[in-house]
Design a protein around this motif. Sequence first.
Motif, short mmCIF file in Angstrom:
data_model
loop_
_atom_site.label_atom_id
_atom_site.label_comp_id
_atom_site.label_asym_id
_atom_site.label_seq_id
_atom_site.Cartn_x
_atom_site.Cartn_y
_atom_site.Cartn_z
N VAL A 257 6.11 7.03 0.48
CA VAL A 257 5.88 7.10 1.92
C VAL A 257 4.44 6.75 2.28
N PHE A 258 3.50 7.04 1.36
CA PHE A 258 2.09 6.78 1.66
C PHE A 258 1.75 5.30 1.69
N PHE A 259 2.64 4.47 1.20
CA PHE A 259 2.38 3.03 1.20
C PHE A 259 3.31 2.28 2.13
N ARG A 260 3.94 3.03 3.03
CA ARG A 260 4.81 2.39 4.01
C ARG A 260 3.94 1.58 4.99
N GLY A 261 4.22 0.33 5.10
CA GLY A 261 3.44 -0.54 5.99
C GLY A 261 2.29 -1.24 5.30
N VAL A 262 2.08 -1.00 3.97
CA VAL A 262 0.92 -1.59 3.30
C VAL A 262 1.03 -3.11 3.24
N THR A 263 2.25 -3.64 3.09
CA THR A 263 2.42 -5.09 3.02
C THR A 263 2.04 -5.76 4.33
N ILE A 264 2.56 -5.24 5.42
CA ILE A 264 2.25 -5.86 6.71
C ILE A 264 0.81 -5.56 7.13
N ASN A 265 0.28 -4.40 6.71
CA ASN A 265 -1.14 -4.13 6.96
C ASN A 265 -2.01 -5.19 6.30
N SER A 266 -1.68 -5.53 5.06
CA SER A 266 -2.46 -6.53 4.33
C SER A 266 -2.28 -7.91 4.93
N ALA A 267 -1.05 -8.25 5.30
CA ALA A 267 -0.79 -9.56 5.90
C ALA A 267 -1.53 -9.72 7.22
N ARG A 268 -1.59 -8.64 7.98
CA ARG A 268 -2.31 -8.67 9.26
C ARG A 268 -3.81 -8.66 9.04
N ALA A 269 -4.27 -7.92 8.02
CA ALA A 269 -5.70 -7.69 7.85
C ALA A 269 -6.47 -8.97 7.58
N PHE A 270 -5.88 -9.88 6.80
CA PHE A 270 -6.65 -11.08 6.43
C PHE A 270 -7.01 -11.92 7.64
N PRO A 271 -6.06 -12.41 8.44
CA PRO A 271 -6.46 -13.26 9.57
C PRO A 271 -7.25 -12.52 10.64
N VAL A 272 -6.88 -11.26 10.90
CA VAL A 272 -7.57 -10.50 11.95
C VAL A 272 -9.05 -10.31 11.61
N ASN A 273 -9.33 -9.88 10.38
CA ASN A 273 -10.71 -9.59 10.02
C ASN A 273 -11.51 -10.85 9.70
N ALA A 274 -10.82 -11.90 9.27
CA ALA A 274 -11.50 -13.18 9.10
C ALA A 274 -12.03 -13.67 10.45
N VAL A 275 -11.17 -13.62 11.48
CA VAL A 275 -11.58 -14.04 12.83
C VAL A 275 -12.63 -13.09 13.40
#
Length: 288
Positions: A257-275
């Motif tokens: 349960v503690f890693f629920r959403g980790v995949t989409i968090n990572s997928a979102r994190a790269f472009p968002v934080n790059a920009v």
Amino acid sequence: MPVEEFVAGWISGALGLVLGHPFDTVKVRLQTQTTYRGITDCMVKIYRHESLLGFFKGMSFPIASVAVANSVLFGVYSNTLLLLTATSHQERRAQPPSYTHIFLAGCTGGFLQAYCLAPFDLIKVRLQNQTEPVAQPGSPPPQYQGPVHCAASIFREEGYRGLFRGAWALMLRDTPTVGIYFITYEGLCRQYTPEGQNPSSATVLVAGGFAGIASWVAATPLDVIKSRMQMDGLRRRVYQGVLDCMMSSVRQEGLGVFFRGVTINSARAFPVNAVTFLSYEYLLRWWG
């Protein structure tokens, strides 16, 4: 105290928010609801029942509020480094601060950002969890009809403290992970930039993207707890606190349960934080 870092943080935060909000909506649904079988199933159901606008629920408020919190994050980080090292943003390439100072400045920025962000993040999560389709004539209105109505309803039904539900989990999430965020970014920039020079656009994009991934992988366990605490009290109180929420979640759903959403968090994190980092760096160079 230099204000350019605050303004640059606000603008870069707004750009990152617009890019990442649809991913954030899917992440919040996966963390707080059990009706979805995974990322694709969640996205299909949101689109089918709520149209494309369903991915942008709760975004209007964060454009002003969450972007301001990002302004606090970058402004406090840069000014804390200024106090610790006596070097401005422009001077830090020639006189790079230690990783200890970077981590401490990041933790300070993360803590204060979480304090400013807590009520706004709560409202965003509540709005994102509304699964009603776009209102049709004659259909009942959703529980919350917008951010102001949501805030007023929470205050009326749950009191002032209700607006800070999940705040401790948010602070526990952001304080160390923002330190990790800035250490990762600075470390990668130094690794691939000649000494004394500014990093290239490509380096900033890659370093910012991987900094986002590193911090979100570390943050996801407490992000799950934070989201659940924020939804607690919507109908009745389930959790007595952060620790009780953690233990109850593990007991019912296992450690995964503690890693629920980790995949989409990572997928979102790269472009968002790059920009976010690219716009932040270029704004400061332009004003410098």
